[in-house]
Scaffold this motif. Structure first.
Motif, short mmCIF file in Angstrom:
data_model
loop_
_atom_site.label_atom_id
_atom_site.label_comp_id
_atom_site.label_asym_id
_atom_site.label_seq_id
_atom_site.Cartn_x
_atom_site.Cartn_y
_atom_site.Cartn_z
N LYS A 38 0.93 -0.71 -0.53
CA LYS A 38 -0.14 -0.35 -0.21
C LYS A 38 0.69 1.31 -0.18
CE LYS A 38 -3.53 2.30 2.01
NZ LYS A 38 -4.55 3.07 3.61
N SER A 39 2.12 1.37 0.31
CA SER A 39 2.30 1.93 0.50
C SER A 39 3.00 3.29 -0.62
CB SER A 39 4.29 2.01 1.56
OG SER A 39 4.92 1.02 1.39
N SER A 40 3.71 1.71 -1.67
CA SER A 40 4.45 1.88 -2.74
C SER A 40 2.80 2.88 -3.57
CB SER A 40 4.48 0.81 -3.81
OG SER A 40 5.49 -0.14 -2.59
N ILE A 41 1.83 2.39 -3.82
CA ILE A 41 0.63 2.77 -4.26
C ILE A 41 0.66 4.34 -3.66
CG2 ILE A 41 -2.16 2.61 -4.26
CD1 ILE A 41 -0.54 0.78 -6.07
N SER A 42 0.46 4.37 -2.39
CA SER A 42 -0.16 5.71 -1.77
C SER A 42 1.15 7.33 -2.39
CB SER A 42 0.87 5.94 -0.70
OG SER A 42 -0.53 5.09 -0.10
N GLY A 43 2.60 6.41 -2.88
CA GLY A 43 3.52 7.55 -3.14
C GLY A 43 3.52 7.44 -4.62
N ASP A 44 2.44 6.26 -5.70
CA ASP A 44 2.43 7.06 -6.87
C ASP A 44 1.14 7.95 -7.01
OD1 ASP A 44 4.03 4.38 -7.10
OD2 ASP A 44 2.61 2.57 -7.53
N ILE A 45 -0.26 7.60 -6.01
CA ILE A 45 -0.86 8.39 -6.13
C ILE A 45 -0.51 9.60 -5.67
CG2 ILE A 45 -3.34 8.84 -5.10
CD1 ILE A 45 -3.33 6.31 -6.05
N SER A 46 0.43 10.21 -4.73
CA SER A 46 0.73 11.41 -4.31
C SER A 46 1.50 12.40 -5.97
CB SER A 46 2.36 10.77 -3.41
OG SER A 46 1.41 11.04 -2.32
N ILE A 47 2.52 11.77 -6.80
CA ILE A 47 3.06 12.02 -7.42
C ILE A 47 1.56 12.47 -8.57
CG2 ILE A 47 4.28 11.16 -9.94
CD1 ILE A 47 5.99 9.07 -7.92
N ILE A 48 0.65 11.05 -8.86
CA ILE A 48 0.07 11.10 -9.81
C ILE A 48 -1.03 13.10 -9.23
CG2 ILE A 48 -2.53 10.58 -10.09
CD1 ILE A 48 -1.20 8.00 -9.74
N LYS A 49 -1.74 13.32 -8.40
CA LYS A 49 -2.62 14.31 -7.44
C LYS A 49 -1.48 15.32 -7.92
CE LYS A 49 -3.84 15.05 -2.73
NZ LYS A 49 -5.15 14.97 -3.34
N GLU A 50 -0.43 15.18 -7.58
CA GLU A 50 0.47 16.67 -8.61
C GLU A 50 1.03 16.87 -9.74
OE1 GLU A 50 4.90 18.04 -7.93
OE2 GLU A 50 4.73 16.94 -6.37
N LEU A 51 0.59 15.85 -10.45
CA LEU A 51 0.99 15.32 -11.98
C LEU A 51 -0.63 16.17 -12.36
CD1 LEU A 51 2.01 15.18 -14.55
CD2 LEU A 51 0.77 13.03 -14.53
N VAL A 52 -2.19 15.56 -11.97
CA VAL A 52 -2.81 15.82 -12.63
C VAL A 52 -3.01 17.66 -12.33
CG1 VAL A 52 -4.06 13.70 -12.57
CG2 VAL A 52 -4.56 15.64 -10.82
N GLU A 53 -2.65 18.37 -11.38
CA GLU A 53 -3.30 19.30 -10.66
C GLU A 53 -1.28 20.33 -12.13
OE1 GLU A 53 -2.98 19.86 -6.72
OE2 GLU A 53 -4.29 18.33 -6.62
N LYS A 54 -0.36 19.80 -12.34
CA LYS A 54 0.08 20.67 -13.34
C LYS A 54 0.10 20.73 -14.28
CE LYS A 54 4.94 19.97 -11.28
NZ LYS A 54 5.62 18.56 -11.57
N ILE A 55 -0.55 19.28 -15.12
CA ILE A 55 -1.00 19.29 -16.69
C ILE A 55 -2.51 20.20 -16.56
CG2 ILE A 55 0.71 18.23 -17.14
CD1 ILE A 55 -1.11 15.72 -17.21
N GLU A 56 -2.98 20.69 -14.98
CA GLU A 56 -4.48 20.84 -15.28
C GLU A 56 -6.01 20.18 -15.32
OE1 GLU A 56 -3.42 24.75 -16.76
OE2 GLU A 56 -3.68 25.58 -14.66
N ILE A 57 -5.38 18.98 -15.13
CA ILE A 57 -6.85 17.85 -16.02
C ILE A 57 -7.53 17.74 -15.20
CG2 ILE A 57 -5.96 17.39 -18.03
CD1 ILE A 57 -5.47 14.73 -16.46
N GLY A 58 -7.81 18.00 -13.66
CA GLY A 58 -8.31 17.79 -12.79
C GLY A 58 -7.74 17.62 -11.72
N THR A 59 -8.41 16.83 -10.80
CA THR A 59 -7.95 16.71 -9.38
C THR A 59 -8.01 15.05 -9.17
OG1 THR A 59 -10.22 17.21 -7.96
CG2 THR A 59 -8.27 19.20 -7.62
#
Lengths: 278, 278
Positions: A38-59
């Motif tokens: 789960k800790s790996s998935i949590s890390g992945d989700i954090s990256i995606i969370k930041e990314l979708v905001e950077k490329i402005e497609i949602g949250t």
């Protein structure tokens, strides 16, 4: 599935989340799918969370507690939406779209998957915080936009029929007068179509007098559900007073001048709620 | 846009490609969007190419020459499709779905965005190599599946109407006899709806005698376009001889026994072309 590297897993999770907007995936689902902790998935989700905001497609939203998990909520970009609606107005204002009777040919737009997807995202954004349980439309031309809106909101679509079909079991029927034709018509909906006490969003392609949407309101009362919003692609400037008060239209049709081959259609961009709020 | 790290860029490109299936994006588009050199994008695409095959969601195809670029073609997984269709048969065979007259209530399925998306991917896979220019359907219940199929194939949807609507300009009208009702009906389609000499895929929800699809064939002849395929969700076992020969159905309805409240509906999975080929 073969074991993935971290950047592959991030892209894989991104794919899964973004192709099912507003659908809550549990962390466990990803753990099992990719066979990691789960800790790996949590890390992945954090990256995606930041990314979708950077490329402005949602949250990316995290839902805690049982039944919790993570979901992707698409958001429209302000400038992109403004440009998209202005281009659409321009396209729909082409003089060769005028049909005798002062109508506009717009089936190519209403049935284009990419365009209706974009319109669906705009409507979904407008009503995302209303707790919508169903998107309701009436056949035929508004169905594609309504389906895409429903897909983004992750709720079922409901289609009201204009002719009673025996194959749908017992139905509720409502008489209404469409503003465009001034003729009394009947709309029908299967009794099984809606759960009582739920909230619906009405989506349609065109509103003149509002008679059709008013009919849908009456239909919803019969089903004991609440209309939490109404979205139409185009509403006409006149009559100014419609049979319904509360609606959001993406474009306003000011005039179709058949003689001089001129369509006056403007974007209603600045009056969209989610644009004003941002 | 803020500068992205490589794994962010990979996920970003993955998002763009997978949310517009079969749409060709130029390398230059990504170079400008992410402000990096073509060699970086090529590297990213290689990673994505490998990844989509690893997680079995489709293929990344590179188109060379002018107008070239890269696109994502979704593919269905054999086992997942088999399971999906079997589950759908099971769900649609619930006895409480039987409506008097021997019909089955299936609107909840036909209007569920997730289900019709999945069905759209299956149909798109079946006909992906046929050079389809349009997906054609007839109102109303097949529209959601047809729209999703069109979205995946990246082509426009065309909806044939059952009642002439003045707002669509001049139309071509065809009389046909629907197998279910045995009544002569009229279908109409706007003259502007299809380009001559193009190839169409017909999608509908249900086929009994094939009268409706036969009518669509006649309509297509009037437009001088070629029917390159026909996909229906459910076809009935009887009559064995339909009015059209060439069609792909995902499920076969063998019997609806109203008295004993039993529906006999089976998956046609093993007869799907793209399943046989793989």
């Amino acid at each position: 599935m073969k074991k993935l590297k971290r950047n592959e897993r991030v892209a894989g999770i991104m794919y899964i989340l973004t192709t099912k907007p507003n659908y809550v995936f549990s962390y466990r689902y990803f753990c099992e799918l990719f066979d990691v902790k789960k800790s790996s998935i949590s890390g992945d989700i954090s990256i995606i969370k930041e990314l979708v905001e950077k490329i402005e497609i949602g949250t990316i939203e995290t839902i805690t507690g049982s039944g919790g998990g993570v979901k992707f909520a698409p958001k429209v970009q302000k400038e992109k939406t403004k440009y998209f609606l202005e281009q659409l107005c321009k396209d729909l204002s082409e003089p060769n779209r005028i049909i005798s009777g002062g109508f506009i040919y717009m089936l190519d737009i209403l049935y284009s998957p990419h365009i209706v997807k974009e319109l669906g995202i705009i409507f979904a954004n407008e009503f995302m915080d209303k707790g919508i349980d169903y998107v309701v439309t009436i056949e035929t031309k508004g169905i594609p936009i309504a389906l895409m809106t429903a897909e983004i909101l992750n709720v079922p679509l409901v289609i009201i029929r204009k002719n009673i079909k025996v194959t749908e079991g017992s139905t509720v029927n409502i008489n209404y007068i469409s503003g465009s034709t001034k003729i009394i018509q009947t709309m029908s909906l299967s009794r099984k179509a809606l759960r009582e006490m739920s909230k619906v969003l009405i989506i349609d392609d065109f509103m003149k007098g509002g008679g059709t949407v008013r009919g849908i309101y009456e239909m919803m009362e019969e089903f004991n559900v609440e209309v939490a919003g109404t979205g139409v692609l185009i509403s006409t400037m006149s009559p100014e007073k419609k049979l319904v008060n509360n609606y959001t239209s993406l474009m306003i049709l000011k005039d179709v001048d058949e003689e001089n081959r001129k369509i006056d259609l403007i974007s209603n961009f600045e009056y969209l709620n989610h644009i004003k709020k941002n």
